[in-house]
Design a protein around this motif. Structure first.
Motif, PDB file in Angstrom:
ATOM      1  N   GLU A 101       0.820  -1.211  -0.061  1.00  0.00           N
ATOM      2  CA  GLU A 101      -0.106  -0.100   0.100  1.00  0.00           C
ATOM      3  C   GLU A 101       0.902   1.284   0.029  1.00  0.00           C
ATOM      4  O   GLU A 101       0.450   2.238  -0.714  1.00  0.00           O
ATOM      5  CB  GLU A 101      -0.851   0.209   1.338  1.00  0.00           C
ATOM      6  CG  GLU A 101      -2.272  -0.817   1.120  1.00  0.00           C
ATOM      7  CD  GLU A 101      -2.000  -2.227   1.610  1.00  0.00           C
ATOM      8  OE1 GLU A 101      -0.912  -2.437   1.909  1.00  0.00           O
ATOM      9  OE2 GLU A 101      -3.047  -2.966   1.510  1.00  0.00           O
ATOM     10  N   THR A 102       2.078   1.309   0.660  1.00  0.00           N
ATOM     11  CA  THR A 102       2.793   2.505   1.088  1.00  0.00           C
ATOM     12  C   THR A 102       4.376   2.376   0.456  1.00  0.00           C
ATOM     13  O   THR A 102       4.722   3.360   0.404  1.00  0.00           O
ATOM     14  CB  THR A 102       2.702   2.959   2.401  1.00  0.00           C
ATOM     15  OG1 THR A 102       3.164   1.646   3.151  1.00  0.00           O
ATOM     16  CG2 THR A 102       1.429   3.145   2.934  1.00  0.00           C
ATOM     17  N   SER A 103       4.780   1.126   0.251  1.00  0.00           N
ATOM     18  CA  SER A 103       6.110   1.166   0.117  1.00  0.00           C
ATOM     19  C   SER A 103       6.420   0.126  -1.160  1.00  0.00           C
ATOM     20  O   SER A 103       5.485  -0.582  -1.829  1.00  0.00           O
ATOM     21  CB  SER A 103       6.777   0.375   1.269  1.00  0.00           C
ATOM     22  OG  SER A 103       6.192  -0.812   1.535  1.00  0.00           O
ATOM     23  N   ALA A 104       7.713   0.226  -1.485  1.00  0.00           N
ATOM     24  CA  ALA A 104       8.184  -0.777  -2.359  1.00  0.00           C
ATOM     25  C   ALA A 104       9.366  -1.724  -2.010  1.00  0.00           C
ATOM     26  O   ALA A 104      10.188  -1.475  -1.322  1.00  0.00           O
ATOM     27  CB  ALA A 104       8.801   0.014  -3.833  1.00  0.00           C
ATOM     28  N   VAL A 105       9.295  -3.077  -2.468  1.00  0.00           N
ATOM     29  CA  VAL A 105      10.151  -4.040  -1.958  1.00  0.00           C
ATOM     30  C   VAL A 105      11.091  -4.030  -2.926  1.00  0.00           C
ATOM     31  O   VAL A 105      10.570  -4.670  -4.118  1.00  0.00           O
ATOM     32  CB  VAL A 105       9.593  -5.333  -1.672  1.00  0.00           C
ATOM     33  CG1 VAL A 105      10.419  -6.123  -0.788  1.00  0.00           C
ATOM     34  CG2 VAL A 105       8.285  -5.028  -0.433  1.00  0.00           C
ATOM     35  N   PHE A 106      12.286  -3.943  -3.033  1.00  0.00           N
ATOM     36  CA  PHE A 106      12.969  -4.425  -3.996  1.00  0.00           C
ATOM     37  C   PHE A 106      13.819  -5.853  -4.017  1.00  0.00           C
ATOM     38  O   PHE A 106      13.530  -6.669  -2.840  1.00  0.00           O
ATOM     39  CB  PHE A 106      14.295  -3.499  -4.047  1.00  0.00           C
ATOM     40  CG  PHE A 106      14.081  -1.938  -3.712  1.00  0.00           C
ATOM     41  CD1 PHE A 106      13.584  -1.434  -5.146  1.00  0.00           C
ATOM     42  CD2 PHE A 106      13.953  -1.342  -2.844  1.00  0.00           C
ATOM     43  CE1 PHE A 106      13.197  -0.085  -5.293  1.00  0.00           C
ATOM     44  CE2 PHE A 106      13.552  -0.022  -2.897  1.00  0.00           C
ATOM     45  CZ  PHE A 106      13.180   0.696  -4.015  1.00  0.00           C
ATOM     46  N   GLU A 107      14.217  -6.154  -5.013  1.00  0.00           N
ATOM     47  CA  GLU A 107      14.717  -7.672  -5.326  1.00  0.00           C
ATOM     48  C   GLU A 107      15.900  -7.971  -3.996  1.00  0.00           C
ATOM     49  O   GLU A 107      15.971  -9.188  -4.119  1.00  0.00           O
ATOM     50  CB  GLU A 107      15.238  -7.709  -6.792  1.00  0.00           C
ATOM     51  CG  GLU A 107      14.062  -8.357  -7.588  1.00  0.00           C
ATOM     52  CD  GLU A 107      14.407  -8.473  -9.063  1.00  0.00           C
ATOM     53  OE1 GLU A 107      15.542  -8.067  -9.590  1.00  0.00           O
ATOM     54  OE2 GLU A 107      13.522  -8.664  -9.794  1.00  0.00           O
ATOM     55  N   ASP A 108      16.543  -7.227  -3.830  1.00  0.00           N
ATOM     56  CA  ASP A 108      17.632  -7.390  -2.905  1.00  0.00           C
ATOM     57  C   ASP A 108      16.838  -7.531  -1.471  1.00  0.00           C
ATOM     58  O   ASP A 108      17.746  -7.566  -0.202  1.00  0.00           O
ATOM     59  CB  ASP A 108      18.632  -6.486  -2.803  1.00  0.00           C
ATOM     60  CG  ASP A 108      18.149  -5.270  -2.582  1.00  0.00           C
ATOM     61  OD1 ASP A 108      17.098  -4.674  -2.354  1.00  0.00           O
ATOM     62  OD2 ASP A 108      19.362  -4.076  -2.233  1.00  0.00           O
ATOM     63  N   GLY A 109      15.562  -7.406  -1.334  1.00  0.00           N
ATOM     64  CA  GLY A 109      15.038  -7.357   0.072  1.00  0.00           C
ATOM     65  C   GLY A 109      14.780  -6.057   0.682  1.00  0.00           C
ATOM     66  O   GLY A 109      14.120  -5.752   1.661  1.00  0.00           O
ATOM     67  N   THR A 110      15.509  -5.157   0.479  1.00  0.00           N
ATOM     68  CA  THR A 110      15.446  -3.826   0.916  1.00  0.00           C
ATOM     69  C   THR A 110      13.987  -3.103   0.519  1.00  0.00           C
ATOM     70  O   THR A 110      13.578  -3.539  -0.434  1.00  0.00           O
ATOM     71  CB  THR A 110      16.357  -2.592   0.695  1.00  0.00           C
ATOM     72  OG1 THR A 110      16.517  -2.507  -0.661  1.00  0.00           O
ATOM     73  CG2 THR A 110      17.988  -3.176   1.210  1.00  0.00           C
ATOM     74  N   VAL A 111      13.454  -2.311   1.466  1.00  0.00           N
ATOM     75  CA  VAL A 111      12.308  -1.569   1.341  1.00  0.00           C
ATOM     76  C   VAL A 111      12.287  -0.188   1.491  1.00  0.00           C
ATOM     77  O   VAL A 111      12.966   0.549   2.168  1.00  0.00           O
ATOM     78  CB  VAL A 111      11.414  -2.024   2.536  1.00  0.00           C
ATOM     79  CG1 VAL A 111       9.873  -1.411   2.406  1.00  0.00           C
ATOM     80  CG2 VAL A 111      11.366  -3.659   2.527  1.00  0.00           C
ATOM     81  N   PHE A 112      11.669   0.691   0.305  1.00  0.00           N
ATOM     82  CA  PHE A 112      11.512   2.042   0.367  1.00  0.00           C
ATOM     83  C   PHE A 112      10.078   2.356   0.968  1.00  0.00           C
ATOM     84  O   PHE A 112       9.029   2.007   0.418  1.00  0.00           O
ATOM     85  CB  PHE A 112      11.800   2.576  -1.034  1.00  0.00           C
ATOM     86  CG  PHE A 112      11.628   4.149  -1.086  1.00  0.00           C
ATOM     87  CD1 PHE A 112      11.967   4.832   0.041  1.00  0.00           C
ATOM     88  CD2 PHE A 112      11.465   4.720  -2.311  1.00  0.00           C
ATOM     89  CE1 PHE A 112      12.200   6.053  -0.083  1.00  0.00           C
ATOM     90  CE2 PHE A 112      11.543   6.072  -2.309  1.00  0.00           C
ATOM     91  CZ  PHE A 112      11.934   6.894  -1.194  1.00  0.00           C
ATOM     92  N   GLU A 113      10.227   2.910   2.173  1.00  0.00           N
ATOM     93  CA  GLU A 113       8.735   3.135   2.974  1.00  0.00           C
ATOM     94  C   GLU A 113       8.284   4.346   2.611  1.00  0.00           C
ATOM     95  O   GLU A 113       8.941   5.313   2.167  1.00  0.00           O
ATOM     96  CB  GLU A 113       8.943   2.946   4.393  1.00  0.00           C
ATOM     97  CG  GLU A 113       9.728   1.797   4.967  1.00  0.00           C
ATOM     98  CD  GLU A 113       9.030   0.609   5.463  1.00  0.00           C
ATOM     99  OE1 GLU A 113       7.813   0.957   5.494  1.00  0.00           O
ATOM    100  OE2 GLU A 113       9.491  -0.334   6.134  1.00  0.00           O
ATOM    101  N   ALA A 114       6.844   4.499   2.950  1.00  0.00           N
ATOM    102  CA  ALA A 114       6.014   5.783   3.028  1.00  0.00           C
ATOM    103  C   ALA A 114       6.386   6.495   1.616  1.00  0.00           C
ATOM    104  O   ALA A 114       6.678   7.951   1.445  1.00  0.00           O
ATOM    105  CB  ALA A 114       6.456   6.508   3.985  1.00  0.00           C
ATOM    106  N   ILE A 115       6.293   5.834   0.429  1.00  0.00           N
ATOM    107  CA  ILE A 115       6.576   6.544  -1.019  1.00  0.00           C
ATOM    108  C   ILE A 115       5.259   7.261  -1.257  1.00  0.00           C
ATOM    109  O   ILE A 115       3.993   6.967  -1.053  1.00  0.00           O
ATOM    110  CB  ILE A 115       6.540   5.435  -1.860  1.00  0.00           C
ATOM    111  CG1 ILE A 115       7.806   4.485  -1.705  1.00  0.00           C
ATOM    112  CG2 ILE A 115       6.782   6.165  -3.398  1.00  0.00           C
ATOM    113  CD1 ILE A 115       8.007   3.485  -2.451  1.00  0.00           C
TER     114      ILE A 115
END
Ligand SMILES: Cc1cc2nc3c(=O)[nH]c(=O)nc-3n(C[C@H](O)[C@H](O)[C@H](O)COP(=O)(O)OP(=O)(O)OC[C@H]3O[C@@H](n4cnc5c(N)ncnc54)[C@H](O)[C@@H]3O)c2cc1C
Ligand SMILES: *[C@@H]1O[C@H](CO)[C@@H](O)[C@H](O)[C@H]1NC(C)=O
Ligand SMILES: *[C@@H]1O[C@H](CO)[C@@H](O)[C@H](O)[C@H]1NC(C)=O
Length: 539
Positions: A308-322
């Motif tokens: 709903e609010t973030s993107a999960v990248f292929e390396d497992g890291t997350v960019f929150e509150a986009i």
């Protein structure tokens, strides 16, 4: 009576077409759906349906001496790389000077182009135009399609699971105009092309955080090349092109990567293209590395999924509150007025002889202008393309047989896979047709008698020959002879560095410093390993 040619679109390609038809004595009408000329360089605050759209801060990535019309240099007070509004100014000045405006019917949409019933014999086309809500059908002897191929956005929403749940907003770079709306926002840019980098860098100065997600990386280059010269004035030369074809691939690959990494080590910045030296179209951005160093832009791998609010990248890291996602994922070409089978005559692949003529037609009366992309400026390329097309329409050039053209198309694909290109000037696969600039320009030039004869030049005019061979392969090189011969061409070639250097010379009294013609060679010879490799090969 001259043949009647319809020209679709009044961007750079359309204007070049009008001029060439004039020179070949063809009758012609240009239809432009918008209210003004310039195509994508005509900026508007809102994207218009069916017309390319750029953002407020677009600058060219080809320098002014390389992107101008071949017989119409920029004046010397233009900066080397110009804002889009200055390109538009130049385009308009060109159209006025060459008296092209009276052939253009603006606010006229071409809605359909179909072969006439008697096409086998006449090669004619039925063209339906729409003006003021009224439709009208006319017959033309030939057509030049100049409607642009960066119009229809490629928005790969299906390849991103969870995007439908995402609550922030998302848009294609085509709808991005300026940065104001993104103040203090957290923005994810998808795609590391020219637009993606430009947008990310621009946003980074006022957004809260910017991330770029890239699947395969890109070669990010600087417009400012060694010793501060514009990149294309140094890299796009006949001499480099010769080396690129003469050196064995492993040497050129090695040199390429080494050369590239002198500016900054791509690996340390997460920017190394996955396929190493087998590169895509380069990206020009001078500021990206510094923004990464300052931490205002970060590079991430492909997005695995959105929540709903973030993107999960292929390396497992997350960019929150986009807050926003900008898809700088490029374009799909489309010609809604034309039957697809005309340009894709086999297996749904684009088959165009030299990127211009559909080979499997009974009559060669249709040309696609501006469809081929090369690592060189668009204006001189389309200028040669239209010259050739106009000559074919006027019957002063003939095309090979259908079979020969198909063989040529297949041969080209084979060559592309072999990849015997050098250093800065090579391409991988991509959506549009791509080709090596100088090779392509020479090929087109040779069809119409405009290819410079270098050995002859060395005998008759050594000063010019040196600049033509070792200096930038500027548009004027195709004008000292052939159709559209321009008497100013010689002078334009010899003074191209003066126009480039103008402002700095107002302070300094001495001659403008230009790169030494043998500059490239000397530089390379300084690599001892390079010598060694050569020795190995000749042993
Ligand atoms: C952001 C960006 C930056 C670029 N920077 C550079 C650069 O630095 N150097 C470079 O060499 N190239 C650059 N390019 C490439 C650019 O595509 C070319 O420079 C060139 O402008 C293409 O011109 P064109 O005439 O082929 O197409 P366009 O400029 O797209 O013009 C097509 C015209 O056709 C009209 N049209 C379309 N369909 C119809 C229809 N059915 N009926 C009537 N009219 C129609 C449109 O309204 C438009 O006016 C850049 C492109 C982009 C998107
Ligand atoms: C310049 O930028 C445009 C748009 O982003 C791109 O299509 C074009 O290929 C670039 N030119 C070169 C020489 O890389
Ligand atoms: C273009 O670049 C050169 C450096 O190669 C610089 O000296 C010159 O001032 C620039 N020209 C303009 C018009 O800005």
């Amino acid at each position: 009576m001259g043949k009647r040619v319809a020209i679709i679109g009044a961007g750079v390609s359309g204007l070049a077409s009008i001029r060439c038809c004039l020179e070949e004595g063809l009758e012609h009408t240009c239809f432009e759906k918008s209210s003004d000329i310039g195509g994508l360089w005509k900026f508007s605050d809102q994207p218009e349906e069916g017309r390319a759209s750029i953002f407020q801060s677009v600058f060219t990535n080809s320098s002014k001496e390389m992107i101008c019309f071949p017989d119409f240099p920029y004046s010397d007070d233009y900066p080397n790389y110009t804002h889009h509004s200055k390109i538009q100014e130049h385009i308009k000045a060109f159209a006025q000077k060459k008296n092209l405006l009276r052939y253009i019917q603006s606010e006229t949409l071409v809605s359909s182009i179909k072969k006439c019933p008697g096409f086998l014999v006449t090669g004619q086309w039925d063209i339906v135009i729409e003006k003021d809500g009224k439709q009208e059908s006319t017959t033309f002897d030939a057509v030049m399609i100049c409607s642009g191929h960066r119009v229809y956005p490629n928005l790969p929403t299906n390849s991103f699971p969870g995007l439908e749940k995402f609550q922030g907003n998302y848009l294609h770079s085509r709808n991005y105009k300026d940065r104001e709306a993104f103040k203090g926002k957290r923005v994810l840019v998808i795609g590391l092309g020219n637009s993606g980098c430009d947008i990310a860098v621009e946003l980074s100065s006022l957004a809260a955080q910017v991330m770029i997600s890239t699947r395969s990386g890109s070669w990010v280059m600087s417009r400012v090349w060694d010793d501060g010269y514009p990149w294309d004035m140094v890299c796009v030369t006949r001499f480099t092109s010769f080396l690129q074809n003469a050196l064995p691939p492993f040497v050129s690959d090695w040199l390429y990567v080494k050369n590239m990494n002198t500016w900054f080590k791509r690996k340390n910045y997460g920017l190394m293209p996955l396929n190493g030296p087998l590169r895509k179209e380069p990206v020009f951005n001078d500021e990206l590395p510094s923004r990464i160093l300052c931490g205002t832009v970060s590079i991430k791998p492909n997005v695995k999924q959105f929540t709903e609010t973030s993107a999960v990248f292929e390396d497992g890291t997350v960019f929150e509150a986009i807050d926003s996602v900008i898809f700088a994922t490029g374009y799909d070409y489309a010609y809604p007025f034309l039957d697809d089978s005309i340009i894709k005559s086999r297996n749904n692949e684009v088959t165009l002889f030299k990127g211009i003529f559909p080979p499997q037609m009974e009559k060669s009366t249709l040309a696609m202008i501006g469809f081929v992309q090369s690592l060189g400026a668009a204006v001189p390329t389309v200028d040669l393309q239209t010259h050739w097309a106009a000559k074919v329409f006027a019957n002063s050039c003939t095309l090979p047989t259908m079979k020969e053209m198909m063989d040529d198309i297949d041969g080209k694909m084979g060559k592309k896979l072999k990849c015997v290109f050098f250093s800065f000037l090579r391409f991988g696969q991509s959506q549009t047709l791509q080709t090596d600039y100088i090779t392509y320009m020479d090929e087109l030039g040779s069809f119409i008698g405009a290819k410079p004869n270098i050995p002859w030049l060395f005998l008759t005019d050594p000063q010019l020959a040196l600049e033509v061979y070792f200096g930038p392969c500027s548009p004027y090189q195709f004008r000292p002879m052939g159709p559209g011969k321009w008497d100013g061409a010689r002078n334009a070639i010899l003074t191209q560095w003066d126009r480039t250097m103008k402002p700095s010379r107002t302070k300094a009294v001495q001659e403008a410093q230009r790169p030494h013609p043998l500059f490239n060679l000397l530089k390379m010879l300084s690599f001892p390993v390079f010598l060694l490799a050569i020795l190995l090969i000749f042993y």
